[in-house]
Write an enzyme that holds these catalytic residues in place. Structure first.
Site, mmCIF file in Angstrom:
data_model
loop_
_atom_site.group_PDB
_atom_site.id
_atom_site.type_symbol
_atom_site.label_atom_id
_atom_site.label_comp_id
_atom_site.label_asym_id
_atom_site.label_seq_id
_atom_site.Cartn_x
_atom_site.Cartn_y
_atom_site.Cartn_z
ATOM 1 N N SER A 189 82.538 2.310 -69.465
ATOM 2 C CA SER A 189 82.247 0.862 -69.336
ATOM 3 C C SER A 189 83.576 0.059 -69.492
ATOM 4 C CB SER A 189 81.391 0.467 -70.478
ATOM 5 O OG SER A 189 80.711 -0.704 -70.455
ATOM 6 N N ASP A 343 71.701 0.312 -64.227
ATOM 7 C CA ASP A 343 72.818 -0.363 -64.766
ATOM 8 C C ASP A 343 73.336 -1.436 -63.901
ATOM 9 O OD1 ASP A 343 75.316 -0.788 -66.051
ATOM 10 O OD2 ASP A 343 76.174 1.133 -65.701
ATOM 11 N N HIS A 373 73.052 2.140 -68.822
ATOM 12 C CA HIS A 373 74.207 1.673 -69.205
ATOM 13 C C HIS A 373 74.448 2.218 -70.590
ATOM 14 C CE1 HIS A 373 78.192 -0.008 -68.774
ATOM 15 N NE2 HIS A 373 78.256 -0.387 -70.105
#
Ligand SMILES: *[C@@H]1O[C@H](CO)[C@@H](O)[C@H](O)[C@H]1NC(C)=O
Ligand SMILES: *[C@@H]1O[C@H](CO)[C@@H](O)[C@H](O)[C@H]1NC(C)=O
Length: 403
Positions: A189, A343, A373
């Site tokens: 991320s 995501d 995600h």
């Protein structure tokens, strides 16, 4: 009795209504994910509430998740774990105990959390680094870089860059018995964003002699310009990372001033002077047909040039690695990119894969169709998911085969 039963029924219905979130069909362990997401949403609501009352900044409340998941550095039979500092930045260091004769591999890891929350000491990150160290016989450096809103860009980048440079010095590598030809950077991320930026910036850094062998980017955020790509459109309210939360994280990386956040929320934050940058994130060119899914590409709508002048960071490739020229991509190491179908950052990762391949970089692209995600951070009880274990194992296996 009848009233009690009715109250109980109404209360259960309210709880069920609150917990229930639409979850894409092909995601497994749906109820567990819904429960996890309900906890996150509750913390989010508390954060909004506390902020409106002027008690705490939104991110200070979200930081409670990080605090709740903190585990102290604890060695086990395979790995010696210590907290220390590299170049004045806190890191958690994982040293394999196995007395092998040869040199070890090295990994520098950057945790996720939208540049605002998270830490190397969070249980799932601790476990991931421990497993990486043990299974690869690698020295792992997991970095607790400084966070927004207290620190804004480029502090987060500068912290992880300083640690990586420190580690790559030949004196440090030999101290830890690390092979200079077998070192990688990775992150998930926001950490994937930082890993991609570090790998790019190292290419031109004349002070660094050691070259990275690999970079591994787990559902990375790679651009700040177009917050209305097909994956952003399709996953506005998908669990774990909603669009309002992503916009909050992203804007908070540069400033606490809400004008940037508001402009980002309507995707009108890029000044016309920077229009040339849109070619680098043009999903109509860079996504395969199956991911465009009939979405129509529209030309960018520009924002005030004021925002770009006040917060130039959001146009900086160290914050948005997709914004570099093709020439800059050419020298990048062997790359692993994990993208998840459900995501909003999916298209960032997929566009980077297209551009890297176009530039001749070797890429392994793992596109997980049944994933969302943040999945790799769900590997420790009570919030572990089979999906998290599967994706983290695939990532570690790739490192084992390629580093
Ligand atoms: C130590 O390594 C072995 C072999 O990989 C593994 O089976 C065991 O679970 C590890 N111990 C811990 C505490 O992780
Ligand atoms: C994006 O790419 C399409 C072709 O796929 C092109 O028509 C359009 O002008 C491009 N837009 C920008 C802003 O680069």
């Amino acid at each position: 009795m009848g009233t009690k039963a009715l109250c109980l029924f109404v209360a259960s219905a309210l709880v069920a209504y609150y917990i229930y979130t639409p979850i894409p069909e092909n995601i497994e362990e749906r109820w567990k994910l819904m429960l996890i997401n309900a906890v996150f949403r509750t913390v989010g609501h508390l954060a909004e509430f506390a902020e409106q009352l002027g008690l705490m900044h939104y991110m200070e409340v979200l930081m409670l998740i990080t605090a709740a998941e903190y585990v102290p550095p604890t060695s086990d039979e395979n790995v010696t774990v210590t907290d220390t500092e590299f170049s004045n930045v806190p890191v958690r260091l994982y040293l394999p105990r196995e007395q092998s004769s040869g040199l070890k591999r090295g990994m520098v890891y950057f945790h996720g959390g939208g540049w605002c929350i998270g830490g190397a000491g969070m249980k799932p990150y601790d476990l991931l680094s421990r497993q990486t160290s043990n299974q690869l016989n690698a020295v792992v450096v997991s970095v607790s870089y400084r966070l927004a809103p207290k620190y804004h860009f480029p502090v987060q980048f500068e912290d992880v860059y300083a640690v990586t440079k420190f580690f790559l010095q030949s004196s440090v590598l030999s101290q830890y018995g690390v092979d200079p030809n077998r070192i990688g950077v990775a992150g998930d991320s926001a950490g994937g964003n930082l890993a991609a930026a570090v790998a790019q910036q190292l290419l031109d850094d004349l002070e660094v002699k050691t070259k990275l062998k690999v970079q591994a980017l787990l559902y990375p955020a790679l651009q700040t310009l177009d917050l209305n790509s097909p994956s952003y459109r399709e996953n506005e309210n998908t669990p774990i990372l909603s669009k309002p939360l992503m916009v909050r994280f992203l804007s908070e990386y540069f400033t606490t001033d809400s004008s940037l956040r508001e402009a980002m929320a309507s995707n009108r934050h890029v000044p016309a002077e920077s229009s040339h940058l849109f070619q680098f994130v043009n999903w109509s060119k860079l996504l395969p047909e199956e991911l465009k899914k009939g979405h129509v590409y529209t030309s960018p709508v520009y924002g005030s040039s004021n925002l770009g002048k006040k917060y130039p960071g959001f146009l900086d490739p160290r914050a948005a690695p997709l914004l570099v020229e093709d020439a800059k991509l050419r020298g990048l190491p062997l790359t692993y990119v994990l993208t998840c179908e459900h995501d909003l950052l999916r298209d960032d990762g997929v566009m980077y894969v297209s551009r890297l391949r176009e530039a001749g970089v070797k890429v392994t692209h793992n596109h997980a169709k049944d994933a969302f995600h943040g999945a790799v951070a769900f590997i420790s009880s009570p919030t572990d998911l089979a999906l998290g274990h599967r994706l983290s194992n695939q990532y570690i296996k790739w490192l084992n085969d390629n580093l």
